[in-house]
Design a protein around this motif. Structure first.
Motif, PDB file in Angstrom:
ATOM      1  N   GLY A 178       0.593  -1.293   0.016  1.00 24.03           N
ATOM      2  CA  GLY A 178       0.002   0.069   0.018  1.00 24.03           C
ATOM      3  C   GLY A 178       0.724   1.364   0.074  1.00 24.03           C
ATOM      4  O   GLY A 178       0.480   2.338  -0.382  1.00 24.03           O
ATOM      5  N   LEU A 179       2.040   1.330   0.577  1.00 18.31           N
ATOM      6  CA  LEU A 179       2.757   2.416   0.557  1.00 18.31           C
ATOM      7  C   LEU A 179       3.957   2.538  -0.692  1.00 18.31           C
ATOM      8  O   LEU A 179       4.301   3.836  -0.778  1.00 18.31           O
ATOM      9  CB  LEU A 179       3.502   2.507   1.860  1.00 18.31           C
ATOM     10  CG  LEU A 179       2.762   2.655   3.128  1.00 18.31           C
ATOM     11  CD1 LEU A 179       3.731   2.212   4.598  1.00 18.31           C
ATOM     12  CD2 LEU A 179       2.169   3.671   3.444  1.00 18.31           C
ATOM     13  N   TRP A 180       4.166   1.593  -1.152  1.00 21.99           N
ATOM     14  CA  TRP A 180       5.299   1.463  -2.209  1.00 21.99           C
ATOM     15  C   TRP A 180       4.694   0.945  -3.636  1.00 21.99           C
ATOM     16  O   TRP A 180       4.160  -0.292  -3.361  1.00 21.99           O
ATOM     17  CB  TRP A 180       6.444   0.998  -1.835  1.00 21.99           C
ATOM     18  CG  TRP A 180       7.579   1.168  -2.858  1.00 21.99           C
ATOM     19  CD1 TRP A 180       7.871   0.333  -3.862  1.00 21.99           C
ATOM     20  CD2 TRP A 180       8.435   2.272  -3.308  1.00 21.99           C
ATOM     21  NE1 TRP A 180       9.118   0.754  -4.888  1.00 21.99           N
ATOM     22  CE2 TRP A 180       9.219   2.136  -4.102  1.00 21.99           C
ATOM     23  CE3 TRP A 180       8.425   3.467  -2.429  1.00 21.99           C
ATOM     24  CZ2 TRP A 180      10.162   3.128  -4.565  1.00 21.99           C
ATOM     25  CZ3 TRP A 180       9.304   4.429  -2.671  1.00 21.99           C
ATOM     26  CH2 TRP A 180      10.120   4.533  -3.949  1.00 21.99           C
ATOM     27  N   PRO A 181       4.621   1.418  -4.966  1.00 22.33           N
ATOM     28  CA  PRO A 181       5.128   2.870  -4.939  1.00 22.33           C
ATOM     29  C   PRO A 181       4.277   3.834  -4.468  1.00 22.33           C
ATOM     30  O   PRO A 181       3.071   3.633  -4.256  1.00 22.33           O
ATOM     31  CB  PRO A 181       5.224   2.794  -6.472  1.00 22.33           C
ATOM     32  CG  PRO A 181       4.139   1.791  -7.005  1.00 22.33           C
ATOM     33  CD  PRO A 181       4.158   0.869  -5.952  1.00 22.33           C
ATOM     34  N   PRO A 182       5.038   5.017  -4.129  1.00 21.62           N
ATOM     35  CA  PRO A 182       4.080   6.000  -3.353  1.00 21.62           C
ATOM     36  C   PRO A 182       3.359   6.754  -4.457  1.00 21.62           C
ATOM     37  O   PRO A 182       3.748   7.028  -5.769  1.00 21.62           O
ATOM     38  CB  PRO A 182       5.238   7.200  -3.037  1.00 21.62           C
ATOM     39  CG  PRO A 182       6.402   6.876  -3.878  1.00 21.62           C
ATOM     40  CD  PRO A 182       6.382   5.263  -4.124  1.00 21.62           C
ATOM     41  N   ARG A 183       2.197   7.197  -4.068  1.00 20.55           N
ATOM     42  CA  ARG A 183       1.125   7.724  -4.790  1.00 20.55           C
ATOM     43  C   ARG A 183       0.885   9.177  -4.332  1.00 20.55           C
ATOM     44  O   ARG A 183       0.367   9.465  -3.420  1.00 20.55           O
ATOM     45  CB  ARG A 183      -0.201   6.885  -5.117  1.00 20.55           C
ATOM     46  CG  ARG A 183      -0.253   5.624  -5.429  1.00 20.55           C
ATOM     47  CD  ARG A 183      -1.185   4.808  -5.239  1.00 20.55           C
ATOM     48  NE  ARG A 183      -1.095   3.340  -5.755  1.00 20.55           N
ATOM     49  CZ  ARG A 183      -0.854   2.363  -5.081  1.00 20.55           C
ATOM     50  NH1 ARG A 183      -0.536   2.568  -3.966  1.00 20.55           N
ATOM     51  NH2 ARG A 183      -0.809   1.190  -5.667  1.00 20.55           N
ATOM     52  N   LEU A 184       1.766   9.965  -4.949  1.00 21.94           N
ATOM     53  CA  LEU A 184       1.661  11.575  -4.349  1.00 21.94           C
ATOM     54  C   LEU A 184       1.017  12.339  -5.345  1.00 21.94           C
ATOM     55  O   LEU A 184       0.792  12.280  -6.652  1.00 21.94           O
ATOM     56  CB  LEU A 184       3.031  12.003  -4.198  1.00 21.94           C
ATOM     57  CG  LEU A 184       4.027  11.265  -3.454  1.00 21.94           C
ATOM     58  CD1 LEU A 184       5.432  11.830  -3.275  1.00 21.94           C
ATOM     59  CD2 LEU A 184       3.293  11.455  -1.881  1.00 21.94           C
ATOM     60  N   THR A 185       0.346  13.253  -5.038  1.00 23.89           N
ATOM     61  CA  THR A 185      -0.318  14.212  -5.728  1.00 23.89           C
ATOM     62  C   THR A 185       0.383  15.428  -5.758  1.00 23.89           C
ATOM     63  O   THR A 185       1.508  15.755  -5.046  1.00 23.89           O
ATOM     64  CB  THR A 185      -1.900  14.695  -5.182  1.00 23.89           C
ATOM     65  OG1 THR A 185      -1.655  15.380  -3.815  1.00 23.89           O
ATOM     66  CG2 THR A 185      -2.881  13.347  -4.810  1.00 23.89           C
ATOM     67  N   ARG A 186      -0.191  16.419  -6.636  1.00 26.89           N
ATOM     68  CA  ARG A 186       0.729  17.555  -7.029  1.00 26.89           C
ATOM     69  C   ARG A 186       0.761  18.540  -5.761  1.00 26.89           C
ATOM     70  O   ARG A 186       1.869  19.107  -5.562  1.00 26.89           O
ATOM     71  CB  ARG A 186      -0.099  18.372  -8.224  1.00 26.89           C
ATOM     72  CG  ARG A 186       0.836  19.500  -8.818  1.00 26.89           C
ATOM     73  CD  ARG A 186       0.212  20.063  -9.856  1.00 26.89           C
ATOM     74  NE  ARG A 186       0.920  21.445 -10.356  1.00 26.89           N
ATOM     75  CZ  ARG A 186       0.457  22.002 -11.460  1.00 26.89           C
ATOM     76  NH1 ARG A 186      -0.557  21.686 -12.052  1.00 26.89           N
ATOM     77  NH2 ARG A 186       1.310  23.100 -11.461  1.00 26.89           N
ATOM     78  N   ALA A 187      -0.421  18.549  -4.996  1.00 29.99           N
ATOM     79  CA  ALA A 187      -0.325  19.472  -3.924  1.00 29.99           C
ATOM     80  C   ALA A 187       0.748  18.754  -2.669  1.00 29.99           C
ATOM     81  O   ALA A 187       1.205  19.794  -1.976  1.00 29.99           O
ATOM     82  CB  ALA A 187      -1.793  19.493  -3.302  1.00 29.99           C
ATOM     83  N   GLN A 188       0.651  17.678  -2.750  1.00 28.81           N
ATOM     84  CA  GLN A 188       1.505  16.793  -1.582  1.00 28.81           C
ATOM     85  C   GLN A 188       3.177  17.306  -2.098  1.00 28.81           C
ATOM     86  O   GLN A 188       4.025  17.775  -1.162  1.00 28.81           O
ATOM     87  CB  GLN A 188       1.376  15.332  -1.325  1.00 28.81           C
ATOM     88  CG  GLN A 188      -0.019  15.003  -0.783  1.00 28.81           C
ATOM     89  CD  GLN A 188      -0.307  13.720  -0.984  1.00 28.81           C
ATOM     90  OE1 GLN A 188       0.423  12.917  -1.658  1.00 28.81           O
ATOM     91  NE2 GLN A 188      -1.096  13.121   0.198  1.00 28.81           N
ATOM     92  N   LEU A 189       3.319  17.239  -3.233  1.00 26.87           N
ATOM     93  CA  LEU A 189       4.822  17.779  -3.678  1.00 26.87           C
ATOM     94  C   LEU A 189       5.076  19.025  -3.651  1.00 26.87           C
ATOM     95  O   LEU A 189       6.237  19.190  -3.163  1.00 26.87           O
ATOM     96  CB  LEU A 189       4.957  17.188  -5.305  1.00 26.87           C
ATOM     97  CG  LEU A 189       4.787  15.723  -5.647  1.00 26.87           C
ATOM     98  CD1 LEU A 189       4.990  15.572  -7.312  1.00 26.87           C
ATOM     99  CD2 LEU A 189       6.058  15.036  -4.944  1.00 26.87           C
ATOM    100  N   ILE A 190       4.159  19.839  -3.855  1.00 25.56           N
ATOM    101  CA  ILE A 190       4.401  21.477  -3.562  1.00 25.56           C
ATOM    102  C   ILE A 190       4.566  21.552  -1.912  1.00 25.56           C
ATOM    103  O   ILE A 190       5.559  22.275  -1.571  1.00 25.56           O
ATOM    104  CB  ILE A 190       3.198  22.148  -4.108  1.00 25.56           C
ATOM    105  CG1 ILE A 190       3.214  22.254  -5.425  1.00 25.56           C
ATOM    106  CG2 ILE A 190       3.469  23.620  -3.606  1.00 25.56           C
ATOM    107  CD1 ILE A 190       2.095  22.717  -5.931  1.00 25.56           C
ATOM    108  N   VAL A 191       3.738  20.910  -1.108  1.00 25.38           N
ATOM    109  CA  VAL A 191       4.127  21.013   0.293  1.00 25.38           C
ATOM    110  C   VAL A 191       5.294  20.486   0.723  1.00 25.38           C
ATOM    111  O   VAL A 191       6.092  21.029   1.489  1.00 25.38           O
ATOM    112  CB  VAL A 191       2.908  20.490   1.187  1.00 25.38           C
ATOM    113  CG1 VAL A 191       3.053  20.373   2.648  1.00 25.38           C
ATOM    114  CG2 VAL A 191       1.587  20.989   0.748  1.00 25.38           C
TER     115      VAL A 191
END
Length: 325
Positions: free
Chosen positions: A96-109
């Motif tokens: 569930g944790l890998w591969p990471p699923r990041l959104t654009r907002a999380q990357l900016i933060v």
């Protein structure tokens, strides 16, 4: 005689197959027939029928809420029919944790937090390096404070002396005689500063032993500047008198002072107040610690009488003239 009518042959129904007489069965052969199995379309083999049935059963199981095989359900099988082992809780967590699923907002933060942390680290480092006396002991700080007080006291005494000379000139009945007296005294003082006359008095002896030849001219110049700031009135390095226009330059195997070669150990004769000169050299991060980092041996001793006998030739300036002429 009447004609006999021949019976017409019975018409067979198209829907009824023609029955042919078969062999007669014995009573033992007359057994009940098993129920007919569902017919399969023409051209289907037994394996295809089994696959179709299994697909139907799996679809019904999915509709009824059965868990998929990848969630750890026992009895699941891979595409090739190999049974899959049930997954543990750790394996499901990793999946569930890998591969990471990041959104654009999380990357900016995350980027903003990284920049903020880098700025804080730089600020803390610059603050810790801003003061060389931050790690000094209490005794060293007290000594430095006393040195500053002594320097301020010397300036105050010099101001009072000059004011006294001014008062004597104004109140003397023979102002010309008093002016000549003060001129002679001033000439002697300027001669000491210019290096044209010898000097003696209390002070210190500073010896710098540099066996590795790591002490360069800039380190010796810093030493001279520190001694002058502490109130040194006359300085001599080996056989060279240090004056206002003295310069240091590097030379292979040694150092030049005003164009004259001097070799280690470097011996400084300094006239001034020993209680001010010695602490100024031994402050944390001062001259002594800097020279010791260059693997040089430094010794400072106080003396009641220091003789500075190296002289400089008095040269008439080419352009500068007295403003009183």
């Amino acid at each position: 005689m009447g004609t006999e009518e021949t019976p017409e042959p019975e018409k067979k129904s198209e829907s009824q197959p023609e029955r042919r007489p078969g062999p007669e069965r014995s009573p033992a052969d007359r057994r009940p027939m098993p129920p007919e199995s569902p017919r399969t379309p023409a051209g289907d083999t037994g394996e295809e029928a089994e696959h179709r049935g299994s697909d139907k059963e799996s679809g019904e199981a999915g509709q009824s809420g059965a868990k998929p095989a990848d969630e750890g359900t026992s009895g699941a099988a891979a595409d090739d029919g190999t049974p899959l082992e049930p997954r543990t809780g750790r394996q499901r967590l990793v999946a569930g944790l890998w591969p990471p699923r990041l959104t654009r907002a999380q990357l900016i933060v995350a980027l903003l937090l990284f920049i903020l942390g880098l700025g804080l680290a730089i600020q803390v480092r610059s603050t810790s390096d801003s003061s060389a006396l931050r790690g000094a002991r209490q005794e060293d700080l007290v000594r430095i404070l006393d040195e500053l007080d002594n320097r301020s006291q010397r300036l105050t005494d010099e101001q009072r002396r000059l004011e006294g000379q001014k008062t004597e000139l104004e109140n003397s009945s023979d102002q010309a005689k008093e002016a000549r007296k003060q001129t002679v005294e001033k000439e002697a003082q300027l001669g000491v500063l210019a290096g044209t006359v010898g000097a003696q008095g209390p002070g210190i002896n500073l010896t710098i032993d540099d066996p590795h030849h790591s002490v360069e001219a800039d380190k010796l110049l810093d030493t001279i500047q520190e001694l002058r700031a502490a109130g040194a009135e006359a300085i001599q390095v080996n056989g060279v008198r240090v004056v206002a226009n003295t310069y240091f330059s590097d030379l292979r195997g040694g150092v030049q002072v005003d164009g004259k070669r001097v070799t280690q150990p470097y011996r400084f004769r300094v006239i001034g107040k020993p209680e001010d000169l010695e602490p100024a050299l031994n402050i944390p991060g001062g001259v002594v610690q800097t020279l010791e980092k260059e693997q040089a041996k430094v010794s400072v001793t106080r003396e009641e009488k220091i003789v500075v006998d190296a002289l400089r030739e008095a040269k008439r300036p080419d352009y500068a003239r007295s403003s009183s002429q």
